[in-house]
Enzyme design. Sequence first.
Site, PDB file in Angstrom:
ATOM      1  N   GLU A  36      13.744  38.748  16.714  1.00  0.00           N
ATOM      2  CA  GLU A  36      14.673  37.825  16.590  1.00  0.00           C
ATOM      3  C   GLU A  36      13.656  36.410  17.186  1.00  0.00           C
ATOM      4  O   GLU A  36      13.360  36.335  18.064  1.00  0.00           O
ATOM      5  CB  GLU A  36      15.891  37.965  17.246  1.00  0.00           C
ATOM      6  CG  GLU A  36      16.813  39.030  17.018  1.00  0.00           C
ATOM      7  CD  GLU A  36      17.373  38.758  15.407  1.00  0.00           C
ATOM      8  OE1 GLU A  36      17.409  37.521  15.128  1.00  0.00           O
ATOM      9  OE2 GLU A  36      17.566  39.775  14.868  1.00  0.00           O
ATOM     10  N   GLU A  77      22.988  35.261  22.049  1.00  0.00           N
ATOM     11  CA  GLU A  77      22.146  35.480  21.133  1.00  0.00           C
ATOM     12  C   GLU A  77      21.960  37.035  20.806  1.00  0.00           C
ATOM     13  O   GLU A  77      21.958  37.358  19.835  1.00  0.00           O
ATOM     14  CB  GLU A  77      20.740  34.860  21.284  1.00  0.00           C
ATOM     15  CG  GLU A  77      19.588  34.949  20.227  1.00  0.00           C
ATOM     16  CD  GLU A  77      19.969  34.389  18.881  1.00  0.00           C
ATOM     17  OE1 GLU A  77      20.020  34.956  17.711  1.00  0.00           O
ATOM     18  OE2 GLU A  77      20.738  33.312  18.943  1.00  0.00           O
ATOM     19  N   GLU A  84      24.560  40.546  13.261  1.00  0.00           N
ATOM     20  CA  GLU A  84      24.018  40.065  12.146  1.00  0.00           C
ATOM     21  C   GLU A  84      23.050  41.503  11.580  1.00  0.00           C
ATOM     22  O   GLU A  84      23.353  42.071  10.405  1.00  0.00           O
ATOM     23  CB  GLU A  84      22.938  39.072  12.490  1.00  0.00           C
ATOM     24  CG  GLU A  84      23.533  37.671  12.472  1.00  0.00           C
ATOM     25  CD  GLU A  84      22.102  36.604  12.573  1.00  0.00           C
ATOM     26  OE1 GLU A  84      21.051  37.148  12.791  1.00  0.00           O
ATOM     27  OE2 GLU A  84      22.560  35.575  12.535  1.00  0.00           O
TER      28      GLU A  84
END
Length: 126
Positions: A36, A77, A84
């Site tokens: 990420e 996050e 996701e």
Amino acid sequence: MKSLETSPYKGKTGLRRLFNAFGYSMAGFKAAFEHEDAFRQLTLLALVLVPTACLLDVTTVEQVLLIAATLATLVIELFNSAIEAAVDHTSLERHPLAKRAKDMGSAAQFLGLCNLAVVWGLILLA
């Protein structure tokens, strides 16, 4: 006999569970850092902001608020990236619910970053 409400896939208990949980957490940090970009960027930002907060001539409460707002962006996050990944694992085809889930995770991070800016701005400029 285990309750039907308890997952049959639950792991160990007691001290062993704590060691396992720590290992899972470290694996999560590693995965987020490796996969990420946003997490890497926010980690770099935190590596600058947290020591800066400790060096500023502000009250202890203000330091805690600065650090908490900074670390909150990392937590958000991690959740956003987990959403996701779970959505992408379920299906890579476009679906309105998948888009909604991803957009909501993004919105959460946007609010976290707005909070970060407001907290730092108010403390530094007030």
